[in-house]
Design an enzyme around this catalytic site. Structure first.
Site, PDB file in Angstrom:
ATOM      1  N   TYR A 146      45.825  47.927  39.124  1.00 18.65           N
ATOM      2  CA  TYR A 146      45.508  46.584  39.638  1.00 18.65           C
ATOM      3  C   TYR A 146      45.888  46.505  41.112  1.00 18.65           C
ATOM      4  O   TYR A 146      45.093  46.061  41.948  1.00 18.65           O
ATOM      5  CB  TYR A 146      46.248  45.529  38.809  1.00 18.65           C
ATOM      6  CG  TYR A 146      46.008  44.117  39.280  1.00 18.65           C
ATOM      7  CD1 TYR A 146      44.769  43.498  39.094  1.00 18.65           C
ATOM      8  CD2 TYR A 146      47.013  43.387  39.932  1.00 18.65           C
ATOM      9  CE1 TYR A 146      44.537  42.197  39.536  1.00 18.65           C
ATOM     10  CE2 TYR A 146      46.794  42.094  40.381  1.00 18.65           C
ATOM     11  CZ  TYR A 146      45.557  41.500  40.182  1.00 18.65           C
ATOM     12  OH  TYR A 146      45.328  40.218  40.632  1.00 18.65           O
ATOM     13  N   LYS A 150      43.209  45.881  44.192  1.00 21.54           N
ATOM     14  CA  LYS A 150      43.337  44.736  45.098  1.00 21.54           C
ATOM     15  C   LYS A 150      43.591  45.205  46.522  1.00 21.54           C
ATOM     16  O   LYS A 150      43.114  44.601  47.486  1.00 21.54           O
ATOM     17  CB  LYS A 150      44.458  43.802  44.614  1.00 21.54           C
ATOM     18  CG  LYS A 150      44.080  43.020  43.365  1.00 21.54           C
ATOM     19  CD  LYS A 150      42.942  42.055  43.659  1.00 21.54           C
ATOM     20  CE  LYS A 150      42.614  41.151  42.496  1.00 21.54           C
ATOM     21  NZ  LYS A 150      41.512  40.231  42.780  1.00 21.54           N
TER      22      LYS A 150
HETATM   23  N1  LIG Z   1      46.872  34.583  38.103  1.00 19.85           N
HETATM   24  C1  LIG Z   1      47.569  35.300  38.964  1.00 19.85           C
HETATM   25  O1  LIG Z   1      48.825  35.394  38.880  1.00 19.85           O
HETATM   26  C2  LIG Z   1      46.873  35.995  40.104  1.00 19.85           C
HETATM   27  C3  LIG Z   1      47.654  36.527  41.126  1.00 19.85           C
HETATM   28  C4  LIG Z   1      47.031  37.183  42.179  1.00 19.85           C
HETATM   29  C5  LIG Z   1      45.639  37.295  42.219  1.00 19.85           C
HETATM   30  N2  LIG Z   1      44.902  36.758  41.216  1.00 19.85           N
HETATM   31  C6  LIG Z   1      43.443  36.927  41.295  1.00 19.85           C
HETATM   32  O2  LIG Z   1      42.829  35.671  41.269  1.00 19.85           O
HETATM   33  C7  LIG Z   1      41.484  35.807  40.801  1.00 19.85           C
HETATM   34  C8  LIG Z   1      41.194  34.729  39.774  1.00 19.85           C
HETATM   35  O3  LIG Z   1      41.988  34.987  38.624  1.00 19.85           O
HETATM   36  P1  LIG Z   1      42.673  33.841  37.760  1.00 19.85           P
HETATM   37  O4  LIG Z   1      44.129  34.028  37.889  1.00 19.85           O
HETATM   38  O5  LIG Z   1      42.071  32.521  38.046  1.00 19.85           O
HETATM   39  O6  LIG Z   1      42.278  34.376  36.289  1.00 19.85           O
HETATM   40  P2  LIG Z   1      41.336  33.755  35.150  1.00 19.85           P
HETATM   41  O7  LIG Z   1      41.756  32.390  34.813  1.00 19.85           O
HETATM   42  O8  LIG Z   1      41.331  34.795  34.080  1.00 19.85           O
HETATM   43  O9  LIG Z   1      39.910  33.707  35.861  1.00 19.85           O
HETATM   44  C9  LIG Z   1      39.155  34.871  36.103  1.00 19.85           C
HETATM   45  C10 LIG Z   1      37.730  34.452  36.385  1.00 19.85           C
HETATM   46  O10 LIG Z   1      36.951  35.624  36.662  1.00 19.85           O
HETATM   47  C11 LIG Z   1      35.767  35.566  35.883  1.00 19.85           C
HETATM   48  N3  LIG Z   1      35.267  36.916  35.646  1.00 19.85           N
HETATM   49  C12 LIG Z   1      35.928  37.981  35.123  1.00 19.85           C
HETATM   50  N4  LIG Z   1      35.116  39.042  35.045  1.00 19.85           N
HETATM   51  C13 LIG Z   1      33.913  38.650  35.543  1.00 19.85           C
HETATM   52  C14 LIG Z   1      32.666  39.298  35.739  1.00 19.85           C
HETATM   53  N5  LIG Z   1      32.475  40.581  35.405  1.00 19.85           N
HETATM   54  N6  LIG Z   1      31.657  38.581  36.276  1.00 19.85           N
HETATM   55  C15 LIG Z   1      31.814  37.287  36.615  1.00 19.85           C
HETATM   56  N7  LIG Z   1      32.968  36.624  36.461  1.00 19.85           N
HETATM   57  C16 LIG Z   1      34.002  37.298  35.928  1.00 19.85           C
HETATM   58  C17 LIG Z   1      36.186  34.825  34.614  1.00 19.85           C
HETATM   59  O11 LIG Z   1      35.085  34.190  33.984  1.00 19.85           O
HETATM   60  P3  LIG Z   1      34.315  34.789  32.697  1.00 19.85           P
HETATM   61  O12 LIG Z   1      35.363  35.367  31.775  1.00 19.85           O
HETATM   62  O13 LIG Z   1      33.595  33.590  32.173  1.00 19.85           O
HETATM   63  O14 LIG Z   1      33.391  35.817  33.244  1.00 19.85           O
HETATM   64  C18 LIG Z   1      37.086  33.752  35.206  1.00 19.85           C
HETATM   65  O15 LIG Z   1      36.319  32.672  35.678  1.00 19.85           O
HETATM   66  C19 LIG Z   1      41.370  37.232  40.249  1.00 19.85           C
HETATM   67  O16 LIG Z   1      40.684  38.039  41.185  1.00 19.85           O
HETATM   68  C20 LIG Z   1      42.824  37.665  40.119  1.00 19.85           C
HETATM   69  O17 LIG Z   1      42.966  39.065  40.243  1.00 19.85           O
HETATM   70  C21 LIG Z   1      45.477  36.125  40.156  1.00 19.85           C
END
Ligand SMILES: NC(=O)c1ccc[n+]([C@@H]2O[C@H](COP(=O)([O-])OP(=O)(O)OC[C@H]3O[C@@H](n4cnc5c(N)ncnc54)[C@H](OP(=O)(O)O)[C@@H]3O)[C@@H](O)[C@H]2O)c1
Length: 271
Positions: A146, A150
């Protein structure tokens, strides 16, 4: 105004950070095409148009962008946010699992950006905002793939910024720290990491409990959404925007500490 962000393609709009960002952007008067595989929006708003799209499908992504131009006549920004995670020690990760991690977080992002670039070039303006992570600058044990994906996305965003100089197209990133979203529940574990005979089993299980706790008790998605909106509204996007002072300090320390000292501190925290 040329630089004003009115129409946005946001990937990963159905949940967590993307859903919160869609809500804020729509409240700020933007039209948000919120793409996800589910094709749903968490909030009903005239400004949010959900689209069903897998970012790993390049032809579908190009078609979705054509659809946006046909409907809205322009595309001012893309927020490349769709992502997922897989955890397990590097020795416990096989090639298919490593590729799974890079598929959406890196190659999906690359496909999305490549599909937007001709439109931005024709218009003479556009914003490319990637949602990376503090894990892009901090090597996280047991989430090495991961962190790598990133980090690759962050480097790619910054390489692109150099290539696009003078084109009117801006690039930038938001680096979230632990945020309470669907990410934790959706995280996969590598098959070998779940085996009791893995040499990492006990340490990995303790690590997993810690990060799940940290994420679920982490920042609300709205905090990251505000940073995304700020990036879209400022005249010049920041190259790296890290929400919350403690995560800003962590990123600064990661830059200035000697590498061995940095890794020792991370090891104390996570291993
Ligand atoms: N949460 C954390 O602690 C954290 C920290 C640092 C960075 N981030 C980053 O923030 C971003 C958003 O994550 P989140 O925390 O909001 O997680 P989340 O609630 O799991 O949301 C992830 C989103 O990505 C979509 N997705 C996943 N695979 C996809 C695909 N192949 N095509 C289109 N959409 C896709 C999902 O929708 P569907 O399942 O409907 O496709 C969902 O809307 C990610 O890039 C994650 O790596 C998160």
């Amino acid at each position: 105004m040329k630089n004003e962000t009115k129409v946005v393609l946001l990937t990963g709009g159905s949940s967590g950070i993307g859903a919160a960002a869609a809500e804020l952007m729509a409240a700020a008067g933007m039209t948000v095409y919120a793409a996800s595989r589910r094709g749903t929006a968490a909030t009903e708003s005239a400004g949010i148009i959900p689209i069903r799209l897998d970012v790993n499908d390049e032809a579908a992504t190009v078609a979705a962008i054509d659809g946006i131009i046909a409907k809205s006549g322009r595309l001012d920004a893309v927020v490349v946010n769709a992502g997922n995670g897989i955890a397990g020690a590097i020795e416990d990760t096989d090639d298919a699992e490593a590729r799974f991690q890079f598929e959406t977080c890196f190659f999906g992002a690359l496909k999305t950006i490549r599909a937007c670039l001709p439109v931005f070039r024709r218009q003479g303006h556009g914003r490319i905002l990637t949602v990376t992570s503090v894990a892009a600058v901090i090597p996280i044990p047991y989430q090495g793939l991961y962190s790598s994906a990133k980090s690759a996305l962050l480097m790619f965003t910054e390489s692109l910024a150099i290539e696009l100089k003078g084109s009117g197209i801006q690039c930038g990133s938001v680096l979230p720290g632990d945020t309470s979203t669907g990410f934790t529940g959706a995280r996969r574990l590598t098959a070998a990491a779940e085996r009791e005979d893995s040499p990492y089993h006990d340490k990995f299980q303790a690590y997993l409990r810690k990060i799940e706790h940290d994420e679920l008790e982490g920042m609300p998605a709205a905090k990251i959404a505000k940073a995304i909106l700020r990036q879209l509204q400022r005249r010049r996007m920041a190259m790296r925007l890290t929400p919350r002072i403690d995560y800003k300090a962590i990123c600064l320390l990661a830059r200035i500490l000697p590498t061995k000292l940095k890794l020792w501190i991370i090891g104390l925290l996570y291993n």
